[in-house]
Motif scaffolding. Sequence first.
Motif, PDB file in Angstrom:
ATOM      1  N   LEU A 291       0.833  -1.205   0.000  1.00  0.00           N
ATOM      2  CA  LEU A 291       0.000   0.000   0.000  1.00  0.00           C
ATOM      3  C   LEU A 291       0.868   1.255   0.000  1.00  0.00           C
ATOM      4  CD1 LEU A 291      -2.774   1.394   0.258  1.00  0.00           C
ATOM      5  CD2 LEU A 291      -2.498   1.233   2.745  1.00  0.00           C
ATOM      6  N   ILE A 292       1.923   1.235   0.809  1.00  0.00           N
ATOM      7  CA  ILE A 292       2.800   2.405   0.876  1.00  0.00           C
ATOM      8  C   ILE A 292       3.504   2.620  -0.462  1.00  0.00           C
ATOM      9  CG2 ILE A 292       4.901   3.325   1.948  1.00  0.00           C
ATOM     10  CD1 ILE A 292       3.949   2.004   4.564  1.00  0.00           C
ATOM     11  N   ARG A 293       3.976   1.557  -1.094  1.00  0.00           N
ATOM     12  CA  ARG A 293       4.626   1.695  -2.406  1.00  0.00           C
ATOM     13  C   ARG A 293       3.658   2.281  -3.432  1.00  0.00           C
ATOM     14  NH1 ARG A 293       9.571  -0.143  -3.010  1.00  0.00           N
ATOM     15  NH2 ARG A 293      10.402  -1.643  -1.483  1.00  0.00           N
ATOM     16  N   GLU A 294       2.426   1.823  -3.393  1.00  0.00           N
ATOM     17  CA  GLU A 294       1.431   2.365  -4.317  1.00  0.00           C
ATOM     18  C   GLU A 294       1.232   3.857  -4.067  1.00  0.00           C
ATOM     19  OE1 GLU A 294      -3.346   1.916  -5.331  1.00  0.00           O
ATOM     20  OE2 GLU A 294      -2.363   0.445  -4.019  1.00  0.00           O
ATOM     21  N   GLY A 295       1.185   4.234  -2.782  1.00  0.00           N
ATOM     22  CA  GLY A 295       1.019   5.640  -2.454  1.00  0.00           C
ATOM     23  C   GLY A 295       2.204   6.487  -2.898  1.00  0.00           C
ATOM     24  N   VAL A 296       3.409   5.933  -2.786  1.00  0.00           N
ATOM     25  CA  VAL A 296       4.603   6.651  -3.252  1.00  0.00           C
ATOM     26  C   VAL A 296       4.546   6.843  -4.761  1.00  0.00           C
ATOM     27  CG1 VAL A 296       7.107   6.499  -3.523  1.00  0.00           C
ATOM     28  CG2 VAL A 296       6.059   5.916  -1.318  1.00  0.00           C
ATOM     29  N   GLU A 297       4.173   5.781  -5.486  1.00  0.00           N
ATOM     30  CA  GLU A 297       4.090   5.858  -6.947  1.00  0.00           C
ATOM     31  C   GLU A 297       3.055   6.876  -7.413  1.00  0.00           C
ATOM     32  OE1 GLU A 297       3.243   1.846  -7.984  1.00  0.00           O
ATOM     33  OE2 GLU A 297       5.279   1.124  -7.495  1.00  0.00           O
TER      34      GLU A 297
ATOM     35  N   PHE B 136       2.374   9.556  -0.859  1.00  0.00           N
ATOM     36  CA  PHE B 136       3.290   9.343   0.264  1.00  0.00           C
ATOM     37  C   PHE B 136       4.700   9.688  -0.172  1.00  0.00           C
ATOM     38  CE2 PHE B 136       0.333   5.565   1.342  1.00  0.00           C
ATOM     39  CZ  PHE B 136      -0.566   6.400   1.970  1.00  0.00           C
ATOM     40  N   ARG B 137       5.521  10.028   0.816  1.00  0.00           N
ATOM     41  CA  ARG B 137       6.942  10.265   0.559  1.00  0.00           C
ATOM     42  C   ARG B 137       7.767   9.454   1.560  1.00  0.00           C
ATOM     43  NH1 ARG B 137       5.132  15.450   0.818  1.00  0.00           N
ATOM     44  NH2 ARG B 137       6.383  15.892   2.676  1.00  0.00           N
ATOM     45  N   THR B 138       8.485   8.480   1.063  1.00  0.00           N
ATOM     46  CA  THR B 138       9.420   7.709   1.889  1.00  0.00           C
ATOM     47  C   THR B 138      10.411   7.021   0.961  1.00  0.00           C
ATOM     48  OG1 THR B 138       9.683   5.900   3.478  1.00  0.00           O
ATOM     49  CG2 THR B 138       7.870   5.704   1.926  1.00  0.00           C
ATOM     50  N   ASP B 139      11.656   6.938   1.384  1.00  0.00           N
ATOM     51  CA  ASP B 139      12.683   6.269   0.580  1.00  0.00           C
ATOM     52  C   ASP B 139      12.706   4.771   0.825  1.00  0.00           C
ATOM     53  OD1 ASP B 139      13.530   8.699  -0.503  1.00  0.00           O
ATOM     54  OD2 ASP B 139      14.921   9.065   1.162  1.00  0.00           O
ATOM     55  N   ASP B 140      12.046   4.314   1.881  1.00  0.00           N
ATOM     56  CA  ASP B 140      12.110   2.897   2.254  1.00  0.00           C
ATOM     57  C   ASP B 140      10.737   2.428   2.734  1.00  0.00           C
ATOM     58  OD1 ASP B 140      12.678   0.360   3.179  1.00  0.00           O
ATOM     59  OD2 ASP B 140      14.514   0.943   4.223  1.00  0.00           O
ATOM     60  N   PRO B 141       9.837   2.062   1.801  1.00  0.00           N
ATOM     61  CA  PRO B 141       8.487   1.635   2.195  1.00  0.00           C
ATOM     62  C   PRO B 141       8.475   0.463   3.168  1.00  0.00           C
ATOM     63  CG  PRO B 141       8.558   2.092  -0.155  1.00  0.00           C
ATOM     64  CD  PRO B 141       9.978   2.141   0.335  1.00  0.00           C
ATOM     65  N   ARG B 142       9.430  -0.466   3.029  1.00  0.00           N
ATOM     66  CA  ARG B 142       9.449  -1.628   3.918  1.00  0.00           C
ATOM     67  C   ARG B 142       9.702  -1.213   5.359  1.00  0.00           C
ATOM     68  NH1 ARG B 142       7.617  -6.844   3.251  1.00  0.00           N
ATOM     69  NH2 ARG B 142       8.658  -8.270   4.671  1.00  0.00           N
ATOM     70  N   THR B 143      10.717  -0.395   5.560  1.00  0.00           N
ATOM     71  CA  THR B 143      11.039   0.053   6.910  1.00  0.00           C
ATOM     72  C   THR B 143       9.898   0.866   7.501  1.00  0.00           C
ATOM     73  OG1 THR B 143      13.421   0.036   6.478  1.00  0.00           O
ATOM     74  CG2 THR B 143      12.644   1.426   8.285  1.00  0.00           C
ATOM     75  N   THR B 144       9.301   1.710   6.687  1.00  0.00           N
ATOM     76  CA  THR B 144       8.182   2.521   7.163  1.00  0.00           C
ATOM     77  C   THR B 144       7.018   1.636   7.582  1.00  0.00           C
ATOM     78  OG1 THR B 144       8.820   4.375   5.744  1.00  0.00           O
ATOM     79  CG2 THR B 144       6.558   4.351   6.560  1.00  0.00           C
TER      80      THR B 144
ATOM     81  N   ARG C 233       4.123  11.187   9.953  1.00  0.00           N
ATOM     82  CA  ARG C 233       5.489  11.715   9.937  1.00  0.00           C
ATOM     83  C   ARG C 233       6.354  10.987   8.919  1.00  0.00           C
ATOM     84  NH1 ARG C 233       6.848  10.409  14.773  1.00  0.00           N
ATOM     85  NH2 ARG C 233       8.032   8.554  14.184  1.00  0.00           N
ATOM     86  N   GLU C 234       6.319   9.646   8.935  1.00  0.00           N
ATOM     87  CA  GLU C 234       7.203   8.866   8.072  1.00  0.00           C
ATOM     88  C   GLU C 234       6.773   8.896   6.604  1.00  0.00           C
ATOM     89  OE1 GLU C 234      10.037   7.585   9.057  1.00  0.00           O
ATOM     90  OE2 GLU C 234       9.633   8.353  11.075  1.00  0.00           O
ATOM     91  N   LEU C 235       5.516   9.232   6.351  1.00  0.00           N
ATOM     92  CA  LEU C 235       5.021   9.263   4.973  1.00  0.00           C
ATOM     93  C   LEU C 235       4.898  10.677   4.419  1.00  0.00           C
ATOM     94  CD1 LEU C 235       2.297   6.493   5.259  1.00  0.00           C
ATOM     95  CD2 LEU C 235       4.534   6.312   4.157  1.00  0.00           C
TER      96      LEU C 235
END
Length: 216
Positions: free
Chosen positions: A143-149, A153-161, A197-199
Motif C-alpha cells: 500500500l505504501i509503495r502504491e502511495g509513493v508511486e 506518500f513520501r518515503t525512501d524505504d516503504p518496507r522500513t516505514t 510523519r514517516e510518509l
Amino acid sequence: MSSSVERKRVRKTPEARRAEIVETAARVALTEGLECVTLRRIAEELAVRPGLISHYFPSAEELVAEAFAVASTGELDSLLPAERPHGTPVQYLARYFALSAGEAYDDISRLWINARHLSRYRPVLRDRVAEQERASDDRLEGLIREGVERGEFRTDDPRTTAIQILVVLDGLGAHANTDRGNRPEAVTRMALTTAERELGLATGALTGAPLPAAPS
C-alpha cells in the motif's frame, strides 16, 4: 406406515469438512484463546467424534497453528484488502487505522499476544506467526509503495516505514487486556502520528481523509 422420513445425511467433501474444522477452531481461538483449541473441543463444537478431527489434523499443534493463520489472515484481509479499487492509498490507510483502533479488533490483538507467547514452545505455531508477520509487512508495504508511486506518500524505504507503523500498532495492541480509559491522546494517536510523519503527510491527514467507498 410412519409418515416421518429419515433425512439423508449430507456427506461433505474433504475440503469442505477441513474448512469447517479450521473455521470453528479459529472462532474458538479468537473468543477463548489458542489453549482451548483441542481436538476434543472442536469435535464437541461440530458434534462429531474426535477421530474425525484427528483424521484431518493428526496433532492438536497443527490445528492450533492453522486456526491462528486463518484468524489472522481474515483480520488482515478485513483491515487492508489486497485489492483496493474503491479509493486512494491515503483513504485505505486511513481506513486501516480507523478499523484497527476499534474495540472490535481487541479479540485479534489478544490472539496475537497469545500466539506469540505460545510460539516460544510450539515450533509449528512459531512458523505460522512468522509467516503472518511477513504477510502483514508485505501488505502494508504494498500500500505504501502504491502511495509513493501515486505521489501521495513520501518515503525512501516503504518496507522500513511499514515495519515502524506495525511495531507501534503491536505495542498499542499489547494493552488489549488492560483498561485504556486513561490513555493520553498522544499515545492513542501514536501509530497515526508515526505514519503521518514517516510518509510526509500533514498532521491529521489520516483522520480527516474520507474512507474508501464500499464495494458495489
